[in-house]
Design a protein around this motif. Structure first.
Motif, short mmCIF file in Angstrom:
data_model
loop_
_atom_site.label_atom_id
_atom_site.label_comp_id
_atom_site.label_asym_id
_atom_site.label_seq_id
_atom_site.Cartn_x
_atom_site.Cartn_y
_atom_site.Cartn_z
N GLY A 140 0.81 -1.20 0.00
CA GLY A 140 0.00 0.00 0.00
C GLY A 140 0.85 1.26 0.00
N HIS A 141 0.32 2.29 -0.68
CA HIS A 141 0.96 3.60 -0.72
C HIS A 141 -0.09 4.64 -0.34
CE1 HIS A 141 3.79 1.97 -4.15
NE2 HIS A 141 3.85 1.24 -3.04
N LEU A 142 0.18 5.43 0.68
CA LEU A 142 -0.72 6.51 1.11
C LEU A 142 -0.01 7.82 0.83
CD1 LEU A 142 -1.84 5.04 4.57
CD2 LEU A 142 -2.88 4.71 2.31
N VAL A 143 -0.55 8.60 -0.11
CA VAL A 143 0.10 9.82 -0.57
C VAL A 143 -0.82 11.00 -0.28
CG1 VAL A 143 1.21 10.98 -2.52
CG2 VAL A 143 1.20 8.47 -2.40
N HIS A 144 -0.31 11.94 0.51
CA HIS A 144 -1.10 13.09 0.96
C HIS A 144 -0.60 14.39 0.32
CE1 HIS A 144 -2.22 10.23 4.06
NE2 HIS A 144 -0.94 10.07 4.34
N GLY A 145 -1.48 15.37 0.30
CA GLY A 145 -1.09 16.70 -0.17
C GLY A 145 -0.80 16.78 -1.65
N VAL A 146 -1.48 15.97 -2.44
CA VAL A 146 -1.31 16.00 -3.90
C VAL A 146 -2.10 17.20 -4.42
CG1 VAL A 146 -1.65 14.76 -6.07
CG2 VAL A 146 -1.15 13.47 -3.96
N PRO A 147 -1.47 18.08 -5.20
CA PRO A 147 -2.26 19.16 -5.80
C PRO A 147 -3.42 18.57 -6.60
CG PRO A 147 0.09 19.54 -6.13
CD PRO A 147 -0.06 18.14 -5.58
N THR A 148 -4.57 19.18 -6.48
CA THR A 148 -5.79 18.64 -7.12
C THR A 148 -5.57 18.30 -8.58
OG1 THR A 148 -7.10 19.93 -5.57
CG2 THR A 148 -8.24 19.11 -7.52
N GLY A 166 -4.20 1.74 -1.98
CA GLY A 166 -3.62 3.01 -1.57
C GLY A 166 -4.58 4.15 -1.66
N LEU A 167 -4.02 5.32 -1.49
CA LEU A 167 -4.79 6.55 -1.50
C LEU A 167 -3.92 7.67 -2.03
CD1 LEU A 167 -7.23 8.34 -0.53
CD2 LEU A 167 -5.92 8.66 1.56
N ALA A 168 -4.45 8.43 -2.96
CA ALA A 168 -3.85 9.69 -3.38
C ALA A 168 -4.89 10.75 -3.09
CB ALA A 168 -3.51 9.67 -4.87
N THR A 169 -4.54 11.72 -2.25
CA THR A 169 -5.51 12.73 -1.86
C THR A 169 -4.88 14.11 -1.80
OG1 THR A 169 -7.08 13.41 -0.14
CG2 THR A 169 -5.10 12.26 0.59
N ALA A 184 -4.52 3.01 -7.53
CA ALA A 184 -4.81 3.67 -6.26
C ALA A 184 -6.07 4.51 -6.34
CB ALA A 184 -3.64 4.53 -5.88
N GLY A 185 -6.71 4.67 -5.22
CA GLY A 185 -7.93 5.47 -5.13
C GLY A 185 -7.64 6.89 -4.75
#
Length: 189
Positions: A140-148, A166-169, A184-185
């Motif tokens: 799993g990869h959890l990625v935060h603070g991705v520019p929209t 995972g998550l890209a948010t 990833a979601g």
């Protein structure tokens, strides 16, 4: 597992219920979602007492959670024993779905626990420069603070790097939405 949200998450109202989507809930209590729940248990990098961790496991079992999100998990060999015991006791209590989140690659012994492992948990800028050493396809990869405007690119990069969930948010690490299998979601798209 299709989707896993980071801790403190509340799923977007636009996120359709899906039997493959799992939502991490911070504390036992009323549910604002029809999704399956993983109860968050903070391992404090191995610093919490086993008694406190097991009290959390029991609270989630009584709450009816379907599994556990073992957050801030240790990654070194010294933490394997307590984590293994937590996983076994959770299974005995009917909590068979367990995700381990050290946020970094772990000692190989963790692979023998039969749980999902998040090997990246961090910012978009860190993820772009991350070399992925020590991870396996399906982690799993959890990625935060991705520019929209970069969310689609982030999800594609996660897929190319073999993220199994995972998550890209665009949200920070303590406010977001979902974890996904395959590609990833994203809570923001």
């Amino acid at each position: 597992m299709k989707t896993l949200f980071p801790p403190y998450a509340h799923p977007s109202p636009e996120l359709a219920p899906d039997p493959d989507t799992w939502v991490v809930q911070e504390r036992p209590g009323p549910r604002g979602t029809a999704h399956q729940i993983l109860g968050r248990v903070d391992l404090d990098w191995g610093g919490r007492s086993l008694a406190d961790v097991l009290a959390d496991v029991d609270a989630w079992r009584e709450d009816g959670a379907e599994g556990l999100f073992l957050d801030r998990a240790p990654a070194g060999s010294g933490g394997v024993g307590p984590v293994a015991l937590t996983v076994r006791l959770a299974a005995r209590r009917g909590l068979h779905r367990v995700v381990l989140n050290p946020g970094v690659p772990t000692h190989p012994l963790y692979r023998e626990l039969g749980v999902r492992i998040c090997t990246f948990d961090g910012s978009w800028s860190a993820y772009q420069g991350w070399d992925g050493d020590g991870t396996l396809p399906g982690d799993g990869h959890l990625v935060h603070g991705v520019p929209t405007e970069m969310l689609t690119a982030a999800r594609r990069l996660m897929g190319r790097r073999g993220a199994g969930f995972g998550l890209a948010t665009d949200a920070g690490p303590y406010v977001s939405g979902a974890v996904s299998g395959g590609a990833a979601g994203s809570a923001g798209s």
